[in-house]
Design a protein around this motif. Structure first.
Motif, PDB file in Angstrom:
ATOM      1  N   SER A   7      30.687  44.244  33.569  1.00 43.18           N
ATOM      2  CA  SER A   7      30.346  43.930  34.955  1.00 43.18           C
ATOM      3  C   SER A   7      31.572  43.325  35.628  1.00 43.18           C
ATOM      4  O   SER A   7      32.165  42.377  35.098  1.00 43.18           O
ATOM      5  CB  SER A   7      29.188  42.930  35.031  1.00 43.18           C
ATOM      6  N   VAL A   8      31.942  43.844  36.787  1.00 44.31           N
ATOM      7  CA  VAL A   8      33.056  43.321  37.576  1.00 44.31           C
ATOM      8  C   VAL A   8      32.496  42.791  38.885  1.00 44.31           C
ATOM      9  O   VAL A   8      31.887  43.537  39.653  1.00 44.31           O
ATOM     10  CB  VAL A   8      34.125  44.395  37.845  1.00 44.31           C
ATOM     11  N   ILE A   9      32.695  41.488  39.146  1.00 45.34           N
ATOM     12  CA  ILE A   9      32.162  40.834  40.334  1.00 45.34           C
ATOM     13  C   ILE A   9      33.316  40.553  41.299  1.00 45.34           C
ATOM     14  O   ILE A   9      34.304  39.923  40.927  1.00 45.34           O
ATOM     15  CB  ILE A   9      31.447  39.526  39.970  1.00 45.34           C
ATOM     16  N   VAL A  10      33.172  41.029  42.535  1.00 39.85           N
ATOM     17  CA  VAL A  10      34.193  40.848  43.565  1.00 39.85           C
ATOM     18  C   VAL A  10      33.580  40.099  44.739  1.00 39.85           C
ATOM     19  O   VAL A  10      32.819  40.684  45.517  1.00 39.85           O
ATOM     20  CB  VAL A  10      34.774  42.190  44.046  1.00 39.85           C
ATOM     21  N   PRO A  11      33.854  38.798  44.919  1.00 41.60           N
ATOM     22  CA  PRO A  11      33.404  38.109  46.130  1.00 41.60           C
ATOM     23  C   PRO A  11      34.184  38.623  47.336  1.00 41.60           C
ATOM     24  O   PRO A  11      35.399  38.780  47.266  1.00 41.60           O
ATOM     25  CB  PRO A  11      33.740  36.632  45.851  1.00 41.60           C
ATOM     26  N   VAL A  12      33.487  38.870  48.444  1.00 41.80           N
ATOM     27  CA  VAL A  12      34.117  39.468  49.617  1.00 41.80           C
ATOM     28  C   VAL A  12      33.878  38.571  50.822  1.00 41.80           C
ATOM     29  O   VAL A  12      32.734  38.300  51.186  1.00 41.80           O
ATOM     30  CB  VAL A  12      33.553  40.874  49.899  1.00 41.80           C
ATOM     31  N   TYR A  13      34.960  38.114  51.447  1.00 42.47           N
ATOM     32  CA  TYR A  13      34.846  37.374  52.703  1.00 42.47           C
ATOM     33  C   TYR A  13      35.977  37.790  53.627  1.00 42.47           C
ATOM     34  O   TYR A  13      37.145  37.530  53.350  1.00 42.47           O
ATOM     35  CB  TYR A  13      34.887  35.862  52.472  1.00 42.47           C
ATOM     36  N   ASN A  14      35.632  38.492  54.699  1.00 42.35           N
ATOM     37  CA  ASN A  14      36.609  38.941  55.700  1.00 42.35           C
ATOM     38  C   ASN A  14      37.817  39.613  55.046  1.00 42.35           C
ATOM     39  O   ASN A  14      38.964  39.250  55.295  1.00 42.35           O
ATOM     40  CB  ASN A  14      37.058  37.766  56.570  1.00 42.35           C
ATOM     41  N   ALA A  15      37.542  40.592  54.206  1.00 45.76           N
ATOM     42  CA  ALA A  15      38.607  41.295  53.493  1.00 45.76           C
ATOM     43  C   ALA A  15      38.558  42.795  53.753  1.00 45.76           C
ATOM     44  O   ALA A  15      38.895  43.596  52.888  1.00 45.76           O
ATOM     45  CB  ALA A  15      38.498  41.023  51.993  1.00 45.76           C
ATOM     46  N   ALA A  16      38.154  43.168  54.969  1.00 44.43           N
ATOM     47  CA  ALA A  16      38.031  44.584  55.290  1.00 44.43           C
ATOM     48  C   ALA A  16      39.343  45.334  55.103  1.00 44.43           C
ATOM     49  O   ALA A  16      39.359  46.502  54.737  1.00 44.43           O
ATOM     50  CB  ALA A  16      37.524  44.754  56.723  1.00 44.43           C
ATOM     51  N   ALA A  17      40.466  44.666  55.348  1.00 40.79           N
ATOM     52  CA  ALA A  17      41.768  45.328  55.262  1.00 40.79           C
ATOM     53  C   ALA A  17      42.171  45.637  53.829  1.00 40.79           C
ATOM     54  O   ALA A  17      43.014  46.509  53.599  1.00 40.79           O
ATOM     55  CB  ALA A  17      42.839  44.464  55.929  1.00 40.79           C
ATOM     56  N   THR A  18      41.602  44.932  52.863  1.00 43.01           N
ATOM     57  CA  THR A  18      42.053  45.084  51.474  1.00 43.01           C
ATOM     58  C   THR A  18      40.961  45.561  50.521  1.00 43.01           C
ATOM     59  O   THR A  18      41.261  45.916  49.391  1.00 43.01           O
ATOM     60  CB  THR A  18      42.587  43.745  50.936  1.00 43.01           C
ATOM     61  N   LEU A  19      39.710  45.571  50.973  1.00 43.55           N
ATOM     62  CA  LEU A  19      38.606  45.830  50.055  1.00 43.55           C
ATOM     63  C   LEU A  19      38.639  47.228  49.456  1.00 43.55           C
ATOM     64  O   LEU A  19      38.371  47.418  48.265  1.00 43.55           O
ATOM     65  CB  LEU A  19      37.275  45.591  50.766  1.00 43.55           C
TER      66      LEU A  19
END
Length: 319
Positions: A7-19
């Motif tokens: 399982s790979v967990i990626v927290p995302v906060y205002n990362a549209a440019a890099t996601l």
């Protein structure tokens, strides 16, 4: 539902440019019977739509609760994995609780040194604990490790912390850890230029966070067999390092602090003698002759008001 491999967990906060790049770097090498969990943490820049397009979203602690992998990894949405990580890690994880790998900064250059190969437990590296815990924080980071999931059973990130939550989490996990496999290959490309990074904004909670997480650090050191004085010495080194980091932010970053608030923070940072020594060493390393003389005198004499006045005069806060 049955167990998955990873399982790979990626927290995302205002990362549209890099996601997209981050997710692609994972999915391009993710083994079969694995899952990618993207965590939309209140983003306001369109990341939610990207998460919907790429994978399910959940809160980070909830992600821990629902992750089904035998092994578990955290990746930051600003960063990317380099090819070959899982092919290298998974065979070694069959006989280890933790796969610990290298980090690259911008340009792909390795950032820190690591041993190579298996170790029976982290206690065997105790002579290098100052390097891992104080000088680099490699033990504290989430993103340079793949964990056996059972190592994290019952652990959660403390919502009371806004900094050092990763340290507290890892100290609890590593205290349980048995065999570890180290691979110094820089499989993780770390982006330290993000607008929200610690180096780009003023934080005033470093000293409080050090106190709050101290029991977890002490628990890890005790689990590794350090005696009372050995553990106390390492805690003093860490406290000094945090005091220097707090002074560096106060002197180098703009912030909306009053004179009294600056003075109170400098007073705390310069209180213990070992903290003053650490701050003084940082001053000598980072300033030229004229400012170095002024800052050094303020540190030695504990002139918190002088440092606070300078911060105000240099326009480091709003009126």
């Amino acid at each position: 539902m049955g167990e998955l491999l990873l399982s790979v967990i990626v927290p995302v906060y205002n990362a549209a440019a890099t996601l997209n790049a981050c997710a692609a770097s994972i999915l391009d090498q993710l083994p079969q019977d694995s899952e990618l969990l993207l965590v939309n943490d209140g983003s306001t820049d369109g990341c939610a739509a990207l998460c919907d397009a790429l994978a399910a979203a959940d809160a980070r602690n909830a992600g821990l609760a629902v992750a089904r992998g035998r092994y578990l990894q955290f990746v930051d949405a600003d960063d990317q994995l380099m090819p070959g990580l899982y092919a290298a890690a998974l065979p070694h994880l069959a006989g280890a609780d933790l796969f610990f790998f290298g980090i690259a900064g911008p340009g792909g250059l390795p950032r820190d040194r690591l041993p190579s190969g298996p170790v029976p437990g982290l206690a065997s590296l105790r002579a290098d604990f100052p390097y891992y815990l104080v000088e680099t924080g490699l033990f504290a980071a989430l993103y340079n490790k793949i964990y056996r999931a059972c190592l994290l059973r019952g652990l959660r990130f403390d919502p009371a912390l806004r900094i050092n939550e990763d340290l507290q989490f890892n100290m609890q996990a590593l205290a349980r850890c048995g065999a570890v496999f180290f691979d110094p290959t820089p499989y993780y490309l770390y982006n330290d230029t993000a607008d929200g990074s610690l180096s780009r904004r003023l934080r005033t909670d470093l000293l409080d966070a050090e106190i709050y997480t101290r029991p977890a650090v002490l628990g890890f050191l005790s689990a590794c067999g350090l005696n009372g004085e050995e553990a106390a010495s390492l805690l003093r080194r860490r406290q000094g390092n945090v005091a220097a980091a707090q002074c560096a932010l106060l002197l180098g970053r703009p912030g909306k602090l009053t004179f009294s608030q600056y003075r109170a923070l400098f007073s705390r940072a310069l209180g213990p003698a070992h903290c003053r020594a650490a701050v003084l060493a940082w001053v000598k390393q980072n300033y030229s002759a004229a400012p170095r003389a002024f800052y050094s005198a303020c540190v030695r004499l504990r002139l918190a008001g002088g440092l606070a006045a300078l911060c105000r005069l240099r326009g480091r806060s709003c009126p």
